[in-house]
Every structure is written in C-alpha cells, then in structure tokens.
Motif scaffolding. Structure first.
Motif, PDB file in Angstrom:
ATOM      1  N   ALA A  10      -7.726  10.834  -2.526  1.00 45.87           N
ATOM      2  CA  ALA A  10      -7.728   9.965  -1.350  1.00 45.87           C
ATOM      3  C   ALA A  10      -7.199   8.563  -1.637  1.00 45.87           C
ATOM      4  CB  ALA A  10      -9.157   9.843  -0.813  1.00 45.87           C
ATOM      5  N   ASP A  11      -6.771   8.331  -2.873  1.00 45.44           N
ATOM      6  CA  ASP A  11      -6.395   6.973  -3.264  1.00 45.44           C
ATOM      7  C   ASP A  11      -4.882   6.766  -3.209  1.00 45.44           C
ATOM      8  OD1 ASP A  11      -9.054   6.957  -3.826  1.00 45.44           O
ATOM      9  OD2 ASP A  11      -8.807   7.106  -6.000  1.00 45.44           O
ATOM     10  N   ARG A  12      -4.521   5.501  -3.335  1.00 38.06           N
ATOM     11  CA  ARG A  12      -3.111   5.144  -3.412  1.00 38.06           C
ATOM     12  C   ARG A  12      -2.875   4.269  -4.613  1.00 38.06           C
ATOM     13  NH1 ARG A  12      -1.286   4.604   2.669  1.00 38.06           N
ATOM     14  NH2 ARG A  12      -0.415   6.677   2.702  1.00 38.06           N
ATOM     15  N   LEU A  13      -1.760   4.521  -5.310  1.00 43.61           N
ATOM     16  CA  LEU A  13      -1.351   3.640  -6.402  1.00 43.61           C
ATOM     17  C   LEU A  13      -0.245   2.740  -5.852  1.00 43.61           C
ATOM     18  CD1 LEU A  13      -1.532   2.861  -9.394  1.00 43.61           C
ATOM     19  CD2 LEU A  13       0.225   4.573  -9.850  1.00 43.61           C
ATOM     20  N   LEU A  14      -0.461   1.434  -5.939  1.00 42.24           N
ATOM     21  CA  LEU A  14       0.475   0.478  -5.356  1.00 42.24           C
ATOM     22  C   LEU A  14       1.214  -0.283  -6.442  1.00 42.24           C
ATOM     23  CD1 LEU A  14      -1.558   1.048  -3.056  1.00 42.24           C
ATOM     24  CD2 LEU A  14      -1.465  -1.336  -2.478  1.00 42.24           C
ATOM     25  N   VAL A  15       2.481  -0.539  -6.193  1.00 48.60           N
ATOM     26  CA  VAL A  15       3.233  -1.446  -7.066  1.00 48.60           C
ATOM     27  C   VAL A  15       3.424  -2.730  -6.283  1.00 48.60           C
ATOM     28  CG1 VAL A  15       5.361  -1.823  -8.343  1.00 48.60           C
ATOM     29  CG2 VAL A  15       4.366   0.464  -8.228  1.00 48.60           C
ATOM     30  N   LEU A  16       2.955  -3.832  -6.869  1.00 49.16           N
ATOM     31  CA  LEU A  16       2.950  -5.113  -6.167  1.00 49.16           C
ATOM     32  C   LEU A  16       3.743  -6.139  -6.950  1.00 49.16           C
ATOM     33  CD1 LEU A  16      -0.898  -5.001  -6.047  1.00 49.16           C
ATOM     34  CD2 LEU A  16       0.465  -4.742  -3.988  1.00 49.16           C
ATOM     35  N   PHE A  17       4.253  -7.132  -6.242  1.00 47.96           N
ATOM     36  CA  PHE A  17       4.804  -8.291  -6.933  1.00 47.96           C
ATOM     37  C   PHE A  17       3.970  -9.484  -6.501  1.00 47.96           C
ATOM     38  CE2 PHE A  17       7.487 -11.484  -8.636  1.00 47.96           C
ATOM     39  CZ  PHE A  17       8.087 -10.862  -9.713  1.00 47.96           C
ATOM     40  N   SER A  18       3.212 -10.045  -7.438  1.00 43.82           N
ATOM     41  CA  SER A  18       2.228 -11.055  -7.075  1.00 43.82           C
ATOM     42  C   SER A  18       2.632 -12.440  -7.545  1.00 43.82           C
ATOM     43  CB  SER A  18       0.876 -10.693  -7.709  1.00 43.82           C
ATOM     44  OG  SER A  18       0.986 -10.769  -9.118  1.00 43.82           O
ATOM     45  N   GLY A  40      -4.600  -0.235   6.489  1.00 40.72           N
ATOM     46  CA  GLY A  40      -3.693  -0.890   7.420  1.00 40.72           C
ATOM     47  C   GLY A  40      -3.005  -2.110   6.847  1.00 40.72           C
ATOM     48  N   HIS A  41      -3.595  -2.710   5.825  1.00 44.19           N
ATOM     49  CA  HIS A  41      -3.013  -3.909   5.229  1.00 44.19           C
ATOM     50  C   HIS A  41      -2.061  -3.581   4.089  1.00 44.19           C
ATOM     51  CE1 HIS A  41      -5.738  -6.593   7.391  1.00 44.19           C
ATOM     52  NE2 HIS A  41      -6.674  -5.705   7.165  1.00 44.19           N
ATOM     53  N   LEU A  42      -2.071  -2.328   3.649  1.00 41.71           N
ATOM     54  CA  LEU A  42      -1.367  -2.011   2.414  1.00 41.71           C
ATOM     55  C   LEU A  42      -0.111  -1.186   2.657  1.00 41.71           C
ATOM     56  CD1 LEU A  42      -4.536  -1.381   0.251  1.00 41.71           C
ATOM     57  CD2 LEU A  42      -3.053  -3.382   0.251  1.00 41.71           C
ATOM     58  N   GLU A  43       0.767  -1.719   3.472  1.00 38.78           N
ATOM     59  CA  GLU A  43       2.038  -1.073   3.760  1.00 38.78           C
ATOM     60  C   GLU A  43       3.160  -1.777   2.998  1.00 38.78           C
ATOM     61  OE1 GLU A  43       2.668   1.620   5.591  1.00 38.78           O
ATOM     62  OE2 GLU A  43       0.492   1.857   5.723  1.00 38.78           O
ATOM     63  N   LYS A  49      -3.029 -10.660   0.839  1.00 39.09           N
ATOM     64  CA  LYS A  49      -3.919 -11.392  -0.040  1.00 39.09           C
ATOM     65  C   LYS A  49      -4.945 -10.369  -0.525  1.00 39.09           C
ATOM     66  CE  LYS A  49      -6.601 -15.593   0.444  1.00 39.09           C
ATOM     67  NZ  LYS A  49      -6.935 -16.625   1.424  1.00 39.09           N
ATOM     68  N   LEU A  50      -5.102 -10.260  -1.829  1.00 34.99           N
ATOM     69  CA  LEU A  50      -5.963  -9.201  -2.359  1.00 34.99           C
ATOM     70  C   LEU A  50      -7.058  -9.768  -3.239  1.00 34.99           C
ATOM     71  CD1 LEU A  50      -3.208  -6.707  -3.568  1.00 34.99           C
ATOM     72  CD2 LEU A  50      -4.513  -6.572  -1.450  1.00 34.99           C
ATOM     73  N   GLU A  65      -6.057  -8.350   2.872  1.00 34.50           N
ATOM     74  CA  GLU A  65      -5.900  -9.073   4.129  1.00 34.50           C
ATOM     75  C   GLU A  65      -4.408  -9.385   4.283  1.00 34.50           C
ATOM     76  OE1 GLU A  65      -6.806 -13.564   5.559  1.00 34.50           O
ATOM     77  OE2 GLU A  65      -8.306 -12.652   4.225  1.00 34.50           O
ATOM     78  N   THR A  66      -3.831  -9.064   5.440  1.00 36.73           N
ATOM     79  CA  THR A  66      -2.406  -9.295   5.637  1.00 36.73           C
ATOM     80  C   THR A  66      -2.116 -10.779   5.827  1.00 36.73           C
ATOM     81  OG1 THR A  66      -2.205  -7.141   6.679  1.00 36.73           O
ATOM     82  CG2 THR A  66      -0.411  -8.689   7.075  1.00 36.73           C
ATOM     83  N   VAL A  67      -1.124 -11.288   5.084  1.00 39.90           N
ATOM     84  CA  VAL A  67      -0.685 -12.675   5.269  1.00 39.90           C
ATOM     85  C   VAL A  67       0.516 -12.689   6.208  1.00 39.90           C
ATOM     86  CG1 VAL A  67       0.249 -14.730   4.126  1.00 39.90           C
ATOM     87  CG2 VAL A  67      -1.511 -13.350   2.987  1.00 39.90           C
ATOM     88  N   ASP A  68       1.463 -11.773   5.975  1.00 40.24           N
ATOM     89  CA  ASP A  68       2.621 -11.647   6.857  1.00 40.24           C
ATOM     90  C   ASP A  68       3.069 -10.188   6.853  1.00 40.24           C
ATOM     91  OD1 ASP A  68       4.940 -11.887   8.350  1.00 40.24           O
ATOM     92  OD2 ASP A  68       5.566 -13.749   7.373  1.00 40.24           O
ATOM     93  N   ALA A  69       3.078  -9.565   8.019  1.00 41.71           N
ATOM     94  CA  ALA A  69       3.501  -8.158   8.121  1.00 41.71           C
ATOM     95  C   ALA A  69       5.001  -8.057   8.363  1.00 41.71           C
ATOM     96  CB  ALA A  69       2.750  -7.469   9.247  1.00 41.71           C
TER      97      ALA A  69
END
Ligand SMILES: [Zn+2]
Length: 245
Positions: A10-18, A40-43, A49-50, A65-69
C-alpha cells in the motif's frame, strides 16, 4: 517531487528534490489506500512541505502539505510535457549527493515560469543553460575550444565532446562537430550571461528557436550518455538494484 513508484502492498516510494538535502528517496506509508490523507499531496510536479522520520532504508514521510500544485501545468498538456522534461533532466543528471540550493531554486523558478508564462520556450532554454552551469558543463562560447582563437561574428561549429564552439577552420576538421549559426550562438551567449528577465526579452525566429533547441538537445544527450557510462552512475544503479532485492 520528481516521481513515485508503488512500494509493497500500500506504500509509495518517492523521489524528491529537496531544498535541505537535494535529491532523496522517501516512503509514503499507506499512500495508495483510497482514503489516505497524504496521497493527495504527493503527486509529481508538486511542491510540498514534508515532515519526515529517518527509517531503516529511506526517510519516512509522516506529514505532507502542498505548497504549490502548479495547477496551470496540470491543466495544459503542453505545459505538462515541458514540466515532465524539466523534471526528467534534473532526475537523470543528479544523484543523492546532498544539498544543492541553487539547483533547487532553479527547479522551483522554472516550474513557476512554465505555469505562469504563455510560452514555455524561454523558461525551458534558460533552465537547460543554467543547469549546465550548475552541473559543471557550461559550454565555452567565446573562444574556439581547439585553437583558442576568439570567435568572430560568423557561422561556427559546436562539438559536445570538446564542450563548446569551434572556429570555422577547426570545425571543418572535426567530423562530429555540428554547425551553429551566428544568431543561435548569440542567443546561447545572451542566455548564459543574463538574468531570466533580460534573457527572455530576446526575440527569435522559429528557425533559430528550432536550431537552439536541437543543439541543446544534442549536448545534453551527449552528456547523459557519457554519464550513463561513468563509474558513479554504475555505482548508483547497483545501489538501486540491491535496494530492490
Ligand atoms: Zn579554432
């Protein structure tokens, strides 16, 4: 956030640039469950903001939390394609090597410009040229990369392997070199030394636009292919592979 893949049940592995830690991978537990509040915030293409906790292998996202979609990007296919390209470039050119604030800022600025401006062309070309700077691949555009002569206002050549322009005399002896017209060279130089605001005011004919786009594409593709064969990249792939066992 750059991309995600399904992870476990049920999980997702995300690649982020922070901003704080550059590129990194993090797990969003339960993100694929229908009623997950985090999901909903992790598209992709979203600035978030994490809050994260360190896990055994990856960071674990505890709050999002979405800062800018970037809604204008999502609502327009052309903008979506440009944003996908921007994200793919940063993803393919970077490893998990820690904080890189200039690169983070460039990414945020570029997505904001693609969302806000009627034409994405200047934003994407500016991004490519700045990305080359920040990655240490700034092309030489004022002196011939072979004989050192100052480049004159005439048509020249460009060679990815040598990393810059060649005067007409030297270019004729490098079979792999691509021709580059004077207007295209002027455009690249202008973008290299200007702020986005100044650079984006330069008017270009469609033919020069196509030439500049093709030339940058040729140089970036060359660098990526060379990088694909580099020891650092192989190391990264092996690590990715063993993580998935
Ligand atoms: Zn020369």
């Amino acid at each position: 956030m750059l991309r995600h893949t399904d992870w476990g049940e049920a999980d997702r592995l995300l690649v982020l640039f922070s901003r704080e830690a550059g590129k990194l991978r993090a797990v969003a537990k339960g993100a694929r469950k229908l009623r997950s509040r985090k999901a909903g915030h992790l598209e992709p293409f979203t600035r978030v903001k994490l809050l994260m906790a360190s896990g055994r292998d990856f960071w674990i996202i505890t709050q999002a939390e979405t800062v800018d979609a970037y809604l204008p990007i999502r609502e327009d296919l052309v903008r979506t394609a440009y944003a996908a390209y921007v994200i793919e470039l940063i993803d393919r050119f970077t490893y998990e090597e820690g904080e890189n604030r200039p690169l983070f800022q460039l990414l945020i600025d570029t997505l904001g410009r693609i969302a806000a401006l009627p034409d994405a062309f200047p934003a994407v070309r500016y991004y490519e040229i700045r990305l080359l700077d920040l990655l240490g691949f700034r092309p030489e555009l004022t002196n011939c990369v072979r004989c050192g002569a100052q480049i004159q206002p005439e048509n020249q050549f460009f060679d990815a392997d040598l990393g810059g322009v060649l005067c007409p005399r030297c270019g004729a002896n490098v079979p792999a070199a691509h021709p580059i017209s004077m207007p295209a060279l002027k455009f690249l130089r202008h973008y290299q030394r200007s702020t986005f605001h100044e650079a984006s005011r330069a008017a270009l004919t469609p033919a020069v636009q196509r030439e500049v786009e093709a030339l940058l594409n040729y140089y970036l593709t060359y660098l990526l292919e060379r990088r694909l064969n580099s020891p650092a990249f192989l190391h990264e792939v092996r690590r990715d592979f063993s993580d998935h066992l």
